[in-house]
Design a protein around this motif. Structure first.
Motif, PDB file in Angstrom:
ATOM      1  N   VAL A 103       0.879  -1.171   0.000  1.00  0.00           N
ATOM      2  CA  VAL A 103       0.000   0.000   0.000  1.00  0.00           C
ATOM      3  C   VAL A 103       0.919   1.225   0.000  1.00  0.00           C
ATOM      4  O   VAL A 103       1.660   1.459   0.947  1.00  0.00           O
ATOM      5  N   LEU A 104       0.885   1.971  -1.080  1.00  0.00           N
ATOM      6  CA  LEU A 104       1.883   3.009  -1.290  1.00  0.00           C
ATOM      7  C   LEU A 104       1.635   4.233  -0.417  1.00  0.00           C
ATOM      8  O   LEU A 104       0.531   4.782  -0.389  1.00  0.00           O
ATOM      9  N   SER A 105       2.694   4.625   0.299  1.00  0.00           N
ATOM     10  CA  SER A 105       2.688   5.874   1.058  1.00  0.00           C
ATOM     11  C   SER A 105       3.969   6.615   0.715  1.00  0.00           C
ATOM     12  O   SER A 105       5.065   6.155   1.040  1.00  0.00           O
ATOM     13  N   GLU A 106       3.829   7.756   0.042  1.00  0.00           N
ATOM     14  CA  GLU A 106       5.023   8.498  -0.356  1.00  0.00           C
ATOM     15  C   GLU A 106       5.824   8.950   0.859  1.00  0.00           C
ATOM     16  O   GLU A 106       7.062   8.925   0.840  1.00  0.00           O
ATOM     17  N   GLN A 107       5.154   9.334   1.935  1.00  0.00           N
ATOM     18  CA  GLN A 107       5.875   9.786   3.119  1.00  0.00           C
ATOM     19  C   GLN A 107       6.659   8.649   3.757  1.00  0.00           C
ATOM     20  O   GLN A 107       7.819   8.824   4.148  1.00  0.00           O
ATOM     21  N   LYS A 108       6.037   7.467   3.861  1.00  0.00           N
ATOM     22  CA  LYS A 108       6.754   6.307   4.400  1.00  0.00           C
ATOM     23  C   LYS A 108       7.967   5.973   3.547  1.00  0.00           C
ATOM     24  O   LYS A 108       9.046   5.672   4.056  1.00  0.00           O
ATOM     25  N   LEU A 109       7.764   6.006   2.245  1.00  0.00           N
ATOM     26  CA  LEU A 109       8.867   5.688   1.334  1.00  0.00           C
ATOM     27  C   LEU A 109       9.987   6.709   1.493  1.00  0.00           C
ATOM     28  O   LEU A 109      11.167   6.343   1.565  1.00  0.00           O
ATOM     29  N   ALA A 110       9.641   7.986   1.547  1.00  0.00           N
ATOM     30  CA  ALA A 110      10.661   9.031   1.685  1.00  0.00           C
ATOM     31  C   ALA A 110      11.429   8.880   2.993  1.00  0.00           C
ATOM     32  O   ALA A 110      12.654   9.047   3.030  1.00  0.00           O
ATOM     33  N   ASP A 111      10.709   8.560   4.067  1.00  0.00           N
ATOM     34  CA  ASP A 111      11.371   8.367   5.366  1.00  0.00           C
ATOM     35  C   ASP A 111      12.308   7.165   5.334  1.00  0.00           C
ATOM     36  O   ASP A 111      13.422   7.211   5.881  1.00  0.00           O
ATOM     37  N   GLU A 112      11.853   6.083   4.682  1.00  0.00           N
ATOM     38  CA  GLU A 112      12.691   4.884   4.605  1.00  0.00           C
ATOM     39  C   GLU A 112      13.940   5.151   3.771  1.00  0.00           C
ATOM     40  O   GLU A 112      15.045   4.727   4.120  1.00  0.00           O
ATOM     41  N   VAL A 113      13.775   5.846   2.665  1.00  0.00           N
ATOM     42  CA  VAL A 113      14.923   6.194   1.818  1.00  0.00           C
ATOM     43  C   VAL A 113      15.932   7.022   2.608  1.00  0.00           C
ATOM     44  O   VAL A 113      17.147   6.793   2.530  1.00  0.00           O
ATOM     45  N   LYS A 114      15.435   7.968   3.373  1.00  0.00           N
ATOM     46  CA  LYS A 114      16.330   8.806   4.178  1.00  0.00           C
ATOM     47  C   LYS A 114      17.119   7.960   5.173  1.00  0.00           C
ATOM     48  O   LYS A 114      18.323   8.145   5.351  1.00  0.00           O
ATOM     49  N   PHE A 115      16.438   7.027   5.819  1.00  0.00           N
ATOM     50  CA  PHE A 115      17.123   6.147   6.764  1.00  0.00           C
ATOM     51  C   PHE A 115      18.168   5.287   6.059  1.00  0.00           C
ATOM     52  O   PHE A 115      19.288   5.099   6.560  1.00  0.00           O
ATOM     53  N   LEU A 116      17.842   4.775   4.884  1.00  0.00           N
ATOM     54  CA  LEU A 116      18.743   3.866   4.174  1.00  0.00           C
ATOM     55  C   LEU A 116      19.957   4.574   3.579  1.00  0.00           C
ATOM     56  O   LEU A 116      20.880   3.909   3.097  1.00  0.00           O
ATOM     57  N   GLN A 117      19.977   5.898   3.609  1.00  0.00           N
ATOM     58  CA  GLN A 117      21.142   6.626   3.113  1.00  0.00           C
ATOM     59  C   GLN A 117      22.421   6.242   3.851  1.00  0.00           C
ATOM     60  O   GLN A 117      23.521   6.382   3.326  1.00  0.00           O
ATOM     61  N   ARG A 118      22.302   5.749   5.067  1.00  0.00           N
ATOM     62  CA  ARG A 118      23.487   5.404   5.855  1.00  0.00           C
ATOM     63  C   ARG A 118      24.249   4.208   5.307  1.00  0.00           C
ATOM     64  O   ARG A 118      25.397   3.985   5.670  1.00  0.00           O
ATOM     65  N   PHE A 119      23.639   3.427   4.422  1.00  0.00           N
ATOM     66  CA  PHE A 119      24.281   2.200   3.943  1.00  0.00           C
ATOM     67  C   PHE A 119      24.981   2.456   2.609  1.00  0.00           C
ATOM     68  O   PHE A 119      24.352   2.504   1.558  1.00  0.00           O
ATOM     69  N   SER A 120      26.272   2.603   2.675  1.00  0.00           N
ATOM     70  CA  SER A 120      27.041   2.953   1.471  1.00  0.00           C
ATOM     71  C   SER A 120      27.104   1.809   0.479  1.00  0.00           C
ATOM     72  O   SER A 120      27.334   2.028  -0.717  1.00  0.00           O
ATOM     73  N   THR A 121      26.931   0.558   0.935  1.00  0.00           N
ATOM     74  CA  THR A 121      27.016  -0.578   0.010  1.00  0.00           C
ATOM     75  C   THR A 121      25.656  -0.973  -0.551  1.00  0.00           C
ATOM     76  O   THR A 121      25.567  -1.919  -1.324  1.00  0.00           O
ATOM     77  N   MET A 122      24.607  -0.277  -0.163  1.00  0.00           N
ATOM     78  CA  MET A 122      23.291  -0.575  -0.723  1.00  0.00           C
ATOM     79  C   MET A 122      23.201   0.027  -2.124  1.00  0.00           C
ATOM     80  O   MET A 122      23.173   1.235  -2.306  1.00  0.00           O
TER      81      MET A 122
END
Length: 447
Positions: A129-148
């Motif tokens: 179920v698409l939530s742009e805000q959830k996706l944006a928050d998750e993307v921001k969190f995942l920025q910490r992983f340089s090998t992703m």
């Protein structure tokens, strides 16, 4: 209703194995050292910020089980990296297990594709179920992983899911353009095929499925899977196989739409209860054959039960596959900037040549004649760069010995993928002597 039984079985089998792996751990959650603060800068909007493939990809599906055990993950990913795999896919595990896997991948130093079916990933007909805000928050969190390296957006979408795949891709490119938004297509056995479409809908074929996906979704890479030994019979071979129908059409569409082509090959028995027929030669024939088609990425289905055992230790094939993996990456990087321009299979009928979407060897500007049971790919670097002749033995059971004759004498060099060395012949040649073990490859540069 037509159901893709093989894919459903594969997914259920993997999920069950993942649950078993989770239950058997004495310490189910062993968190590694937390990831450091974000090391990737917040992406901008320039072309330089957009994800582009920089090297040949050799990946694996289902790299780790669902145990969320960092010590187990560390051992698995270290074995996997040391065997030449440079990207691991992380499907069918919980968000908690994914976080552990991403942390461990940082430690080990191996790239990842992350799947999260609650936020940005779908499987076959089911999506989040698409939530742009959830996706944006998750993307921001995942920025910490340089090998992703990217997001596993969808595994085998139906046509009805294409708009959702497109929407997820667009949002991920909006918030994280420096990472890949990845999806892979169904093969032609099951839901979509060459005779009828989904649920027998009129005018809905496999070719239309692939073309509609390209037109509607506009993916960054064009990826598909096909497991030619899925029937688990010794008699199955690649000399004549419907794999080449899918591969030929998708290759043509990839060239037409200028998309890098990635392919999932079969490395294990589809039914984990059966020992299966898979061996080094069958795996090698698929990998090298794909390189002749000009792929820029290959993915194991799977390293679990091929490279690694059922319990994720080194298998009896580990050392041989590690050597093969390094050779495949050498060839993939050698050909990385080259474009497939001609493609032939030798020793097949005219009807199969048409069915496999191949070029006519009689009209070749490079090759005059060659022994049977070969795939011959001609790849050309841009701006009149090098021309590569990639020759592979389709047979996993028999060697091919003979002479490949060129249209005219040419300066020829031969590349050795196992030594990563090129040797130039001292005088122009019109005949190339071939001695290819089952599934093996020969690579020439023609000037």
């Amino acid at each position: 209703m037509t159901i893709k039984k093989t894919s459903v079985f594969l997914m259920l089998s993997i999920c069950f194995q993942s649950m078993l792996a989770s239950c058997g751990q004495k310490d189910p959650i062993t968190l590694p050292t937390p990831a450091p603060p974000p090391v990737r800068e917040t992406p901008g909007n320039s072309a330089a910020d957009t994800w582009t493939q920089k090297e040949f990809v050799l990946s694996t599906f289902f790299a780790v089980p669902g145990s969320a055990d960092a010590n187990q993950y560390r051992r698995i990913l270290t074995h996997t990296k040391n065997a030449g795999i440079n990207l691991v896919e992380l499907p069918f595990i919980s968000p908690e297990a994914l976080l552990v896997a991403l942390n461990v991948a940082e430690e080990v130093g191996i790239q990842t594709l992350a799947q999260n079916t609650q936020i940005y990933s779908g499987i076959s007909g089911d999506g989040p179920v698409l939530s742009e805000q959830k996706l944006a928050d998750e993307v921001k969190f995942l920025q910490r992983f340089s090998t992703m390296e990217g997001y596993y957006v969808w595994d085998e979408p139906f046509e009805r899911n294409f708009n959702q795949v497109k929407e997820l891709n667009q949002l991920l490119r909006k918030y994280d353009p420096g990472r890949l938004a990845f999806a892979t297509l169904f093969p032609s056995y099951g839901v979509y095929n060459w005779e009828e479409g989904e649920y027998n809908w009129e005018n809905n074929s496999y070719a239309q499925y692939v073309t509609q996906y390209l037109q509607q979704v506009d993916p960054t890479v064009l990826s598909f899977n096909y497991y030619p030994y899925r029937d688990n019979k010794e008699s199955t071979n690649l000399i004549e196989n419907d794999l080449w129908k899918d591969f030929g059409y998708i290759r043509q569409k990839g060239l037409e739409y200028n998309k890098p082509l990635w392919y999932y090959f079969q490395a294990v028995s589809i039914d984990p209860e059966q020992a299966g027929v898979m061996n080094l030669e069958r795996i090698r024939a698929q990998m090298y054959g794909a390189l002749a088609y000009g792929v820029k990425g290959l993915s194991y289905y799977t390293t679990h039960r091929s490279l690694l055992t059922e319990t994720f230790e080194k298998s009896a094939l580990y050392d041989d596959l590690a050597v093969l993996n390094q050779a495949v990456r050498h060839v993939g990087n050698l050909l990385f900037n080259a474009r497939s321009v001609q493609l032939y299979h030798t020793g097949i009928s005219e009807a199969l040549r048409a069915a496999y979407f191949l070029d006519d060897l009689a009209a070749s500007t490079v090759v005059d004649k060659a022994p049977d049971n070969l795939i011959i790919g001609v790849l050309q670097e841009p701006d009149a760069g090098k021309t590569f002749l990639v020759v592979t033995n389709k047979s996993h059971g028999s060697a091919v010995n003979g002479t490949l004759t060129l249209k005219e004498h040419a300066a020829v060099s031969q590349y050795d993928p196992y030594r990563n060395q090129t040797t130039a012949y001292t005088s122009p040649l019109a005949e190339l002597s071939l001695s290819l073990a089952p599934g093996e490859i020969a690579i020439y540069t023609i000037e």
